[in-house]
Design a protein around this motif. Structure first.
Motif, PDB file in Angstrom:
ATOM      1  N   ASP A 186     -16.726   9.753  -5.607  1.00  0.00           N
ATOM      2  CA  ASP A 186     -15.360   9.377  -5.323  1.00  0.00           C
ATOM      3  C   ASP A 186     -14.896   8.355  -6.575  1.00  0.00           C
ATOM      4  OD1 ASP A 186     -12.666   8.744  -4.236  1.00  0.00           O
ATOM      5  OD2 ASP A 186     -13.574   7.559  -2.601  1.00  0.00           O
ATOM      6  N   TYR A 199     -14.770  -0.358  -6.930  1.00  0.00           N
ATOM      7  CA  TYR A 199     -13.802   0.915  -6.430  1.00  0.00           C
ATOM      8  C   TYR A 199     -14.174   1.986  -7.214  1.00  0.00           C
ATOM      9  CZ  TYR A 199     -11.522  -3.515  -5.232  1.00  0.00           C
ATOM     10  OH  TYR A 199     -11.085  -4.747  -4.765  1.00  0.00           O
ATOM     11  N   SER A 205       0.800  -1.302  -0.065  1.00  0.00           N
ATOM     12  CA  SER A 205      -0.044   0.113   0.044  1.00  0.00           C
ATOM     13  C   SER A 205       0.880   1.265  -0.086  1.00  0.00           C
ATOM     14  CB  SER A 205      -1.058  -0.068   1.231  1.00  0.00           C
ATOM     15  OG  SER A 205      -1.749  -0.993   1.193  1.00  0.00           O
ATOM     16  N   ASP A 218      -6.934   5.625  -4.334  1.00  0.00           N
ATOM     17  CA  ASP A 218      -7.105   6.709  -3.204  1.00  0.00           C
ATOM     18  C   ASP A 218      -7.438   6.005  -1.851  1.00  0.00           C
ATOM     19  OD1 ASP A 218      -5.843   8.512  -4.899  1.00  0.00           O
ATOM     20  OD2 ASP A 218      -7.639   9.682  -5.187  1.00  0.00           O
ATOM     21  N   SER A 219      -8.549   4.989  -1.852  1.00  0.00           N
ATOM     22  CA  SER A 219      -8.997   4.535  -0.640  1.00  0.00           C
ATOM     23  C   SER A 219      -8.359   3.019  -0.548  1.00  0.00           C
ATOM     24  CB  SER A 219     -10.557   4.512  -0.853  1.00  0.00           C
ATOM     25  OG  SER A 219     -11.125   5.782  -1.109  1.00  0.00           O
ATOM     26  N   ASP A 231      -8.086   1.376   2.280  1.00  0.00           N
ATOM     27  CA  ASP A 231      -8.538   0.761   3.736  1.00  0.00           C
ATOM     28  C   ASP A 231      -8.632  -0.631   3.865  1.00  0.00           C
ATOM     29  OD1 ASP A 231      -8.318   3.429   4.723  1.00  0.00           O
ATOM     30  OD2 ASP A 231     -10.355   3.724   4.495  1.00  0.00           O
ATOM     31  N   ARG A 247      -6.355  -3.108  -7.450  1.00  0.00           N
ATOM     32  CA  ARG A 247      -7.684  -2.748  -7.470  1.00  0.00           C
ATOM     33  C   ARG A 247      -8.019  -2.004  -8.687  1.00  0.00           C
ATOM     34  NH1 ARG A 247      -9.727  -1.172  -1.883  1.00  0.00           N
ATOM     35  NH2 ARG A 247     -10.548   0.976  -3.015  1.00  0.00           N
ATOM     36  N   GLN A 304     -11.439   5.858  -6.059  1.00  0.00           N
ATOM     37  CA  GLN A 304     -11.371   4.955  -4.999  1.00  0.00           C
ATOM     38  C   GLN A 304     -10.249   3.744  -5.244  1.00  0.00           C
ATOM     39  OE1 GLN A 304     -15.017   3.095  -3.785  1.00  0.00           O
ATOM     40  NE2 GLN A 304     -16.158   4.936  -4.193  1.00  0.00           N
ATOM     41  N   ASP A 305     -10.036   3.170  -6.346  1.00  0.00           N
ATOM     42  CA  ASP A 305      -8.965   2.354  -6.678  1.00  0.00           C
ATOM     43  C   ASP A 305      -7.800   2.469  -6.056  1.00  0.00           C
ATOM     44  OD1 ASP A 305      -8.949   4.180  -8.479  1.00  0.00           O
ATOM     45  OD2 ASP A 305      -9.047   2.916 -10.394  1.00  0.00           O
ATOM     46  N   THR A 359      -0.129   9.147  -6.359  1.00  0.00           N
ATOM     47  CA  THR A 359      -0.801   8.350  -5.359  1.00  0.00           C
ATOM     48  C   THR A 359      -0.855   6.858  -5.748  1.00  0.00           C
ATOM     49  OG1 THR A 359      -3.039   8.749  -6.194  1.00  0.00           O
ATOM     50  CG2 THR A 359      -2.260  10.177  -4.697  1.00  0.00           C
TER      51      THR A 359
END
Length: 226
Positions: free
Chosen positions: A145, A140, A101, A151-152, A154, A117, A148-149, A109
């Motif tokens: 948003d 994603y 990650s 930037d997110s 989590d 993802r 998401q693939d 990013t």
């Protein structure tokens, strides 16, 4: 009356020709070693010999199948797509989960986690949604948003790889049961698009992101390879 020089070559050139039909070649003018190529020897086809240590090193623990040099179109297209899929997974292998990650090339990013993802989402979009017309949600992504693939991050990394492998398996099934000339309607343009074009698009997509994975992996632990 001008002197006739047609029969009197320059004396220095004449000296070079003494005792031979051609002047000696300088080292830099000499061609590298040549070898004849396989079954086409009789046709006189020749190729330069490139030393093995001049090629890019192969990735450690490479499990990819060799790419075909000849074959029909479907075989070529699917083989290249599979090779690029395997290349991406190879670039991620051996990296601790927590480091997948990392976003090591700011201001980008991008991360290996984000790439897997993204590629899962692209597999679903082109094969299941665009071509097969399946009623499945985008991965994603949301209008609020759309990134998401990348930037997110989590979610669980191992789960992201399982999702990607599942999407690849479904894509393979769709390709096996369709012809290259079969078409669907591209949602963005409402124009027909063939499976052939989608396969070429996916090869280009993976080739681009395999290059990104090269850079990300080298920044993480210095590992490199073809």
């Amino acid at each position: 009356m001008p002197r006739d020089t047609s029969a009197a070559p320059d004396s220095r050139r004449a000296q070079l020709h003494v005792g031979s039909e051609q002047p000696p070649l300088r080292r830099r003018d000499r061609a590298p070693p040549l070898c004849r190529v396989g079954p086409r020897q009789e046709a006189g086809i020749i190729a330069r010999v490139i030393p093995e240590d001049s090629y890019s090193p192969v990735w450690t623990n490479d499990t990819r199948s060799p790419l075909p040099l000849v074959g029909e179109e479907r075989e070529m297209l699917t083989a290249f797509l599979e090779w690029h899929r395997a290349t991406f997974e190879l670039k991620c292998s051996g990296v601790p989960a927590e480091r997948l990650s990392e976003q090591p090339v700011p201001p980008s990013t991008m991360s290996l986690h984000g790439l897997v993802r993204h590629l899962a989402a692209v597999e679903r979009w082109w094969f299941r949604i665009q071509f097969a017309g399946e009623d499945v949600p985008l991965l994603y992504y949301s209008d609020d948003d759309p990134d998401q693939d990348f930037d997110s991050l989590d979610g669980d990394v191992a789960q992201a790889f399982e999702v990607w492998r599942t999407e690849c398996d479904r894509a393979r099934e769709i390709v096996r049961n369709a012809g290259l000339d079969d078409t669907a309607i591209q949602r963005r343009t409402s124009e027909p698009i063939s499976l052939r074009r989608i396969l070429v698009t996916m090869i280009a997509e993976y080739a681009r992101h395999d290059g990104h994975a090269d850079l990300l992996r080298e920044r993480i632990d210095g590992a490199t390879g073809y």
